[in-house]
Design an enzyme around this catalytic site. Structure first.
Site, mmCIF file in Angstrom:
data_model
loop_
_atom_site.group_PDB
_atom_site.id
_atom_site.type_symbol
_atom_site.label_atom_id
_atom_site.label_comp_id
_atom_site.label_asym_id
_atom_site.label_seq_id
_atom_site.Cartn_x
_atom_site.Cartn_y
_atom_site.Cartn_z
ATOM 1 N N LYS A 37 8.483 33.071 -23.835
ATOM 2 C CA LYS A 37 8.916 34.357 -24.358
ATOM 3 C C LYS A 37 7.648 35.192 -24.394
ATOM 4 O O LYS A 37 6.887 35.141 -25.365
ATOM 5 C CB LYS A 37 9.535 34.220 -25.752
ATOM 6 C CG LYS A 37 10.080 35.540 -26.280
ATOM 7 C CD LYS A 37 11.115 35.341 -27.359
ATOM 8 C CE LYS A 37 11.703 36.688 -27.768
ATOM 9 N NZ LYS A 37 12.857 36.545 -28.661
ATOM 10 N N GLY A 116 14.372 42.129 -26.534
ATOM 11 C CA GLY A 116 15.341 43.211 -26.554
ATOM 12 C C GLY A 116 16.073 43.329 -25.226
ATOM 13 O O GLY A 116 16.324 42.345 -24.542
ATOM 14 N N VAL A 196 30.563 40.713 -11.360
ATOM 15 C CA VAL A 196 29.619 39.695 -11.799
ATOM 16 C C VAL A 196 30.379 38.514 -12.392
ATOM 17 O O VAL A 196 31.493 38.665 -12.913
ATOM 18 C CB VAL A 196 28.655 40.300 -12.847
ATOM 19 C CG1 VAL A 196 29.378 40.644 -14.142
ATOM 20 C CG2 VAL A 196 27.477 39.373 -13.120
#
Length: 231
Positions: A37, A116, A196
């Site tokens: 991350k 985010g 998708v």
């Protein structure tokens, strides 16, 4: 490098739990997963029990040291560009891409979790979308299953594709055990209008490795990352 970039429609859309499930499933399947991350904010706020902090959850799922997960750590629960400004430590987008590549090297597969949504700014005009583009990993979008998710998800798909990102799937989470008409319609509508694959990740009780691995293995992650030759 085989791997996935996990983004979300916005903050708290389920990215970390999804990433953890994918990592746990990969590890259970005999892979050597690496978790990253690149930017972690909100360290000043305690995690919500029973879930640990994001970097700890990803480290546990991948079987690696917690210190290896996050490259940049900030205390305030704010956008990374603001967190960096408040800390007096500007983010170097190029260095962040290079650092992420180094962090996931050495494994057989990787999961990189963004911060985010895709258009969250990192520094200047650079955003999370630029980080994803620089890593060139297939993208998985975590999205909420309820009201409001259609617009948020379709906008995320548009933003991703405008930058040439390869979106492999949308994962609606937490998916209820008994989805209602709204959830079922949202899934079908996103799949049709977004062209998708849309799959679901159910509610998890907590960070139990076995439960996370089973939940992750129910997702078609093998087709998303390709085989060992990269196909």
């Amino acid at each position: 490098m085989r791997g996935l970039f996990v983004t979300g429609t916005d903050t708290a859309a389920g990215k970390t739990v999804l990433s953890g499930c994918l990592l746990a499933a990969m590890r259970a399947a005999g892979e050597r997963p690496r978790a990253c991350k690149p930017v972690l904010t909100g360290l000043e706020e305690p995690p919500e029990p029973p879930w640990p902090a994001d970097d700890e959850l990803l480290a546990r799922a991948a079987g690696i040291e917690r210190e290896a997960v996050a490259l940049l750590r900030f205390g305030p629960a704010v956008s990374p560009h603001l967190a960096a400004e408040l800390a007096g430590r500007p983010i170097d987008p190029r260095a962040l891409i290079d650092g992420t590549r180094a962090a996931i090297a050495g494994g057989s597969v990787a999961v990189v979790e963004g911060v985010g949504g895709l258009l969250v700014p990192l520094a200047g005009e650079s955003s999370v979308r630029d980080l994803a583009a620089g890593l060139a990993l297939p993208v998985i979008v975590a999205a909420r299953p309820g009201l409001g998710t259609i617009s948020h998800t379709l906008l995320t798909l548009e933003a991703a594709r405008a930058a040439g990102l390869d979106v492999r799937a949308v994962v609606l989470t937490p998916w209820p055990a008994e989805p209602g008409e709204i959830e079922r319609s949202n899934r079908a509508t996103i799949a049709a209008l977004g062209a998708v694959e849309v799959v679901t990740l159910g509610v998890l009780d907590g960070p139990d490795p076995g439960q996370m691995a089973r939940a992750g293995d129910a997702l078609p992650w093998r087709s998303w990352v390709g085989d060992a030759s990269g196909h």
